[in-house]
Motif scaffolding. Structure first.
Motif, PDB file in Angstrom:
ATOM      1  N   VAL A 129       0.827  -1.127  -0.312  1.00  0.00           N
ATOM      2  CA  VAL A 129      -0.388   0.315  -0.376  1.00  0.00           C
ATOM      3  C   VAL A 129       1.165   1.212   0.256  1.00  0.00           C
ATOM      4  CG1 VAL A 129      -2.304  -1.124   1.356  1.00  0.00           C
ATOM      5  CG2 VAL A 129      -0.141   0.244   2.835  1.00  0.00           C
ATOM      6  N   PRO A 174       3.789   2.206  -2.565  1.00  0.00           N
ATOM      7  CA  PRO A 174       4.290   1.616  -3.509  1.00  0.00           C
ATOM      8  C   PRO A 174       5.502   2.809  -3.971  1.00  0.00           C
ATOM      9  CG  PRO A 174       2.383   2.050  -4.697  1.00  0.00           C
ATOM     10  CD  PRO A 174       2.552   2.081  -2.990  1.00  0.00           C
ATOM     11  N   SER A 175       5.994   3.142  -2.778  1.00  0.00           N
ATOM     12  CA  SER A 175       6.661   4.584  -3.358  1.00  0.00           C
ATOM     13  C   SER A 175       7.810   4.177  -1.831  1.00  0.00           C
ATOM     14  CB  SER A 175       6.479   6.005  -3.114  1.00  0.00           C
ATOM     15  OG  SER A 175       6.446   5.826  -0.988  1.00  0.00           O
ATOM     16  N   HIS A 176       7.985   2.921  -1.219  1.00  0.00           N
ATOM     17  CA  HIS A 176       8.731   2.832  -0.326  1.00  0.00           C
ATOM     18  C   HIS A 176       9.511   1.902  -0.861  1.00  0.00           C
ATOM     19  CE1 HIS A 176       9.878   2.261   3.516  1.00  0.00           C
ATOM     20  NE2 HIS A 176       9.431   3.344   4.122  1.00  0.00           N
ATOM     21  N   PRO A 177      11.381   1.863  -0.606  1.00  0.00           N
ATOM     22  CA  PRO A 177      12.262   1.626  -1.028  1.00  0.00           C
ATOM     23  C   PRO A 177      12.099   0.307  -0.276  1.00  0.00           C
ATOM     24  CG  PRO A 177      12.854   3.203   0.955  1.00  0.00           C
ATOM     25  CD  PRO A 177      11.864   3.360   0.712  1.00  0.00           C
ATOM     26  N   PRO A 184       1.635   2.083  18.188  1.00  0.00           N
ATOM     27  CA  PRO A 184       1.160   3.323  18.057  1.00  0.00           C
ATOM     28  C   PRO A 184       0.717   2.870  16.007  1.00  0.00           C
ATOM     29  CG  PRO A 184       3.427   3.406  18.753  1.00  0.00           C
ATOM     30  CD  PRO A 184       3.307   2.453  18.863  1.00  0.00           C
ATOM     31  N   ALA A 185       0.616   4.373  15.034  1.00  0.00           N
ATOM     32  CA  ALA A 185       0.112   4.344  14.196  1.00  0.00           C
ATOM     33  C   ALA A 185       1.516   4.713  13.354  1.00  0.00           C
ATOM     34  CB  ALA A 185      -0.495   5.381  13.999  1.00  0.00           C
ATOM     35  N   GLU A 212       4.473   4.861  11.314  1.00  0.00           N
ATOM     36  CA  GLU A 212       5.024   6.504  10.536  1.00  0.00           C
ATOM     37  C   GLU A 212       4.138   5.869   8.924  1.00  0.00           C
ATOM     38  OE1 GLU A 212       8.899   7.693  12.182  1.00  0.00           O
ATOM     39  OE2 GLU A 212       8.075   7.045  13.269  1.00  0.00           O
ATOM     40  N   GLU A 213       4.874   4.896   8.250  1.00  0.00           N
ATOM     41  CA  GLU A 213       4.688   4.176   7.018  1.00  0.00           C
ATOM     42  C   GLU A 213       3.778   2.710   6.902  1.00  0.00           C
ATOM     43  OE1 GLU A 213       9.056   6.203   4.295  1.00  0.00           O
ATOM     44  OE2 GLU A 213       8.752   4.904   6.575  1.00  0.00           O
ATOM     45  N   LEU A 214       3.139   2.895   6.420  1.00  0.00           N
ATOM     46  CA  LEU A 214       2.224   1.477   6.467  1.00  0.00           C
ATOM     47  C   LEU A 214       2.688   1.060   5.113  1.00  0.00           C
ATOM     48  CD1 LEU A 214       0.060  -1.617   7.049  1.00  0.00           C
ATOM     49  CD2 LEU A 214      -1.653   0.888   7.253  1.00  0.00           C
ATOM     50  N   ARG A 249      -2.385  -5.076   9.782  1.00  0.00           N
ATOM     51  CA  ARG A 249      -1.150  -4.190   9.119  1.00  0.00           C
ATOM     52  C   ARG A 249       0.018  -4.751   9.644  1.00  0.00           C
ATOM     53  NH1 ARG A 249      -2.593   0.840  12.960  1.00  0.00           N
ATOM     54  NH2 ARG A 249      -2.884  -1.216  14.152  1.00  0.00           N
ATOM     55  N   SER A 284      10.218   5.731  13.829  1.00  0.00           N
ATOM     56  CA  SER A 284      12.199   6.035  13.003  1.00  0.00           C
ATOM     57  C   SER A 284      11.528   5.870  14.230  1.00  0.00           C
ATOM     58  CB  SER A 284      12.430   6.779  12.659  1.00  0.00           C
ATOM     59  OG  SER A 284      11.218   8.441  13.031  1.00  0.00           O
ATOM     60  N   LYS A 324      16.141   3.274  13.327  1.00  0.00           N
ATOM     61  CA  LYS A 324      14.541   2.811  11.692  1.00  0.00           C
ATOM     62  C   LYS A 324      14.221   1.702  12.549  1.00  0.00           C
ATOM     63  CE  LYS A 324      14.944   5.457   7.700  1.00  0.00           C
ATOM     64  NZ  LYS A 324      16.009   5.195   6.386  1.00  0.00           N
ATOM     65  N   PHE A 368      -3.788  -0.681  -5.847  1.00  0.00           N
ATOM     66  CA  PHE A 368      -2.938   0.352  -4.645  1.00  0.00           C
ATOM     67  C   PHE A 368      -3.918   1.759  -5.020  1.00  0.00           C
ATOM     68  CE2 PHE A 368      -0.588   4.781  -5.219  1.00  0.00           C
ATOM     69  CZ  PHE A 368      -0.838   4.381  -3.802  1.00  0.00           C
ATOM     70  N   GLY A 387       1.811   8.962  -5.383  1.00  0.00           N
ATOM     71  CA  GLY A 387       2.372   6.728  -6.346  1.00  0.00           C
ATOM     72  C   GLY A 387       3.755   6.615  -5.692  1.00  0.00           C
ATOM     73  N   LEU A 388       4.205   6.436  -6.770  1.00  0.00           N
ATOM     74  CA  LEU A 388       5.994   5.796  -6.649  1.00  0.00           C
ATOM     75  C   LEU A 388       6.393   6.355  -6.417  1.00  0.00           C
ATOM     76  CD1 LEU A 388       5.838   3.320  -9.357  1.00  0.00           C
ATOM     77  CD2 LEU A 388       3.973   3.170  -7.454  1.00  0.00           C
ATOM     78  N   PRO A 423      14.978   3.297  -4.214  1.00  0.00           N
ATOM     79  CA  PRO A 423      14.066   2.322  -5.854  1.00  0.00           C
ATOM     80  C   PRO A 423      12.830   2.086  -5.357  1.00  0.00           C
ATOM     81  CG  PRO A 423      15.190   0.849  -4.627  1.00  0.00           C
ATOM     82  CD  PRO A 423      16.245   2.373  -4.326  1.00  0.00           C
ATOM     83  N   HIS A 424      12.307   2.406  -6.085  1.00  0.00           N
ATOM     84  CA  HIS A 424      10.100   2.091  -5.216  1.00  0.00           C
ATOM     85  C   HIS A 424       9.685   0.413  -5.809  1.00  0.00           C
ATOM     86  CE1 HIS A 424       9.446   3.235  -8.774  1.00  0.00           C
ATOM     87  NE2 HIS A 424      10.327   4.640  -9.406  1.00  0.00           N
ATOM     88  N   ARG A 446      -2.749   6.385  21.239  1.00  0.00           N
ATOM     89  CA  ARG A 446      -1.784   4.833  22.160  1.00  0.00           C
ATOM     90  C   ARG A 446      -2.989   4.223  22.588  1.00  0.00           C
ATOM     91  NH1 ARG A 446       1.387   7.121  19.514  1.00  0.00           N
ATOM     92  NH2 ARG A 446       4.128   7.208  19.810  1.00  0.00           N
TER      93      ARG A 446
END
Lengths: 251, 251, 251, 251
Positions: free
Chosen positions: A144, A146-149, A173-174, A176-178, A191, A197, A202, B169, C199-200, C235-236, D198
């Motif tokens: 969810v 796709p921009s994440h390395p 905690p929510a 930071e990036e899901l 999830r 971080s 990280k 997505f 997006g990506l 990369p993504h 939390r």
């Protein structure tokens, strides 16, 4: 490592030092698990992410200081964690040591049942509890973010034929990036890939890896772990100064 | 509205003014939809959230200025949006007007296929595209942020016997608060309840509501919409000042 | 680029292709600016981040298609953007082209007055407005996310002897990662380093760079821009599939 | 409380129960502080937020169970926390009790030097350390999230003529919502208003309140605290179920 760009000069690059920690109990006490991981989950992960060029060592619960002496942690860029039965047997001193190292910049990749480890709970500040059942259901982990390395080299989803089911509410905690959301046959979502971080460090929680299924031989799962190591090993800023400070302006 | 606390003084409270906007095409052209929503989706939602004490009006595409004159928007605290077939027929002037009002503090609750509306795309800055199929699958919307006021009165999940499937997505910015994740029978997951803020305004995207199923009669779905209205109508800070300003300190 | 790890095999690494876009008007019309940037801001940035090993090209407003043809963008991993006087002269077609490329994974680093560029506004969905004054105040940019790779090599803060003052409220969506907060002598603060994903693609807004001060010769500012390029070029995941899809499970 | 909407029926509304906890040492040992807060900081805050219609009680360190018995916490919707000299004297049992209550939905508003309290550290999972000096500098707290209900009734900023300086890096997880950024005369910035969730609970950290300045008589500061109480007392979702669960679908 030395790197040459075009015909230019040769640069030194420091490879990432990874320590894979495993409780290493199931594999020695449960024949079914031993058949899947004869040398332990840590060895399977070490072999699986070996091709990505990390400097890898392993550590297990029964070693002195749970295998995580100050020296080992000092030399570790990213710590991978698998535990389940014996969270309470990890010494508080070791947990505090890992905690301090994460805040100072060491990466931490927490796998599967590691969600209830002392170190993950301490870093999250919550119970990290969840729903579960072991019914061998199919899981599909959807990307969810796709921009994440960490999603590099993965298709739109990862499919696991059999996995322990984890369900929400996952008391963290929510993130930071899901990055991943898991779909389970029995009707739950989870999830499954959560980035955080803390201080300079990280943290990535990745849900797959029940000991009764050969999940740490799955190419995509290994790729995500390798990606998470790289992401968590990325450079960071300077160590902060705390405490009483003089003003920077005339007041 | 007047409020008395204990035997203390009576306070005035301003009720929330809600405008429910509906494209209102399916219900007049498709007999199957007309049977479910004989007076339109907007009327069903108006009736359904009526008990929550809002001041409700409705507006539809075919009205002058698409029913959203400056006066109407000025008097609207929260705008609810349902559209599907005719996103392009909403005038750009009206879209710009809504956009400005959101940034100035009007709440916006975007339902289901409204994800492709001009106003949602403009506020998100992305395509808001997704996967879909109409197979009447069961959906289960899991609460993943139980601390959120939008989850009030809902159990651990909402179950819909039949819903259009939406899949990831979903091309939106990462939601500031992810409240619901949808599980679909066919193997997909979806970020089904997503909260955002833009300027002084708050935006909630809520996925349920395919026109061929009686979803806006579901007690839980209506409760979420009512909760979202209240959340989006909450007070906010002062209107910002932009542009050239003198220093606040002697420099 | 070829990389050898220890005595192991040689890996190919693709260098990052960066396009630096500059409006390039101040430098040709204002003698004071021309003295600081005789070859344009784009050339100064190109020289400044050159040592980081990127493949760099520049593009300016007056070129055909504003220098950003489909071919140029296709070959660009990260686009850096500086504009101020002529946001409106950038063609909508070019803006849509950049927008599409960002959603498909191109990084975007928006500098200083680029906050009001069409492309940044379109991606943010807000006005991106702010407070400002040109009083040559001292600025101190504090790192508030020392775990972020964009903070690599920077101390606890960056100090700029003279900078245009920007002040809050900065009308952007809450950044996914807030890396820098700027302190200004005249009494304002500003969210000066803001990371987003769409997006990506990844986007970094970085506030320093008023044309009347030699800011793009500052070692720390250049380091942040280089770090941002690397971060945005990471990369993504895979390109998503949208639209009607069959179920993955038997329903 | 009973509420009538227009000429309609009368609704009951439950007022918010607030417990203001104060260490209450400075005020009894330091004559300068005693002059400002003769009845303690807790009494000043209680008087200051009294007009907002809460049901208020206070509790202090020297009371049995630090004033926070299970019964008191059970009856508390939102707990306000001020501590500085004696964080270590708060019993671990009480800290665990507060922690559990927050995860079950009690709100927590942590003020000023409470950043180093056991309960805040435990919930954050980090050291919560920072820079500081007591130089009586001017502070200006800028609203950077004007859509947030905690900013209601506040202008663009709050100005405090004299406050202890707090500086970054503030070692907390990135706040889910950053509402205020503080500007200090001496050159520092600080994330002064930080919202977290939390479990079912909501937490707000608010920086103003050094004991040597009459900050808890400031109208804006009191307004923010009252707003934070309301925000943290907002309704939430159902208590999650954890542990082994049967499938919801036939597998």
């Amino acid at each position: 490592m030395r790197v040459r760009i075009g015909s230019g000069p040769l640069f030194e690059m420091k490879p990432v030092s990874v320590t894979i920690w495993n409780e290493f109990i199931h594999e020695r006490t449960d024949p079914q698990v031993a058949r899947i991981y004869p040398h332990g989950i840590h060895s399977a992960i070490a072999a699986g992410i070996g091709p990505y060029g990390f400097r890898i060592r392993t550590a297990t619960l029964e070693q002195p200081e749970n295998g995580l002496s100050p020296e080992v942690l000092e030399q570790t860029d990213v710590l991978i964690w698998w535990g389940h039965l014996a969270h309470e047997q990890v010494s508080d001193e070791v947990v505090d040591r890992i905690h301090a190292r994460v805040l100072q910049g060491m990466g931490l990749v927490v796998l599967h049942s590691g969600h209830r480890s002392k170190i993950f709970q301490k870093l999250m500040g919550t119970t990290c509890d969840l729903k579960w059942r072991t019914a061998g259901e199919r899981e599909r982990l959807w990307v969810v973010a796709p921009s994440h390395p960490i999603a590099e080299g993965i298709g739109e989803y990862i499919e696991l034929p059999h996995e322990e089911t984890y369900g929400e509410f996952f008391d963290i905690p929510a993130p930071e990036e899901l990055v991943f959301i898991g779909w389970f046959q029995g009707g739950e979502v989870f999830r499954s890939g959560c980035a955080f971080s803390r201080g300079l460090g990280k943290i990535f929680y990745f849900q797959p890896g029940h000991e009764e299924y050969p999940i740490y031989y799955n190419r995509d799962v290994l790729r995500v772990i390798a990606n998470a190591v790289r992401w968590a090993a990325a450079p960071h800023g300077a160590l902060p100064v705390f405490g009483n400070v003089p003003p920077l302006e005339n007041v």
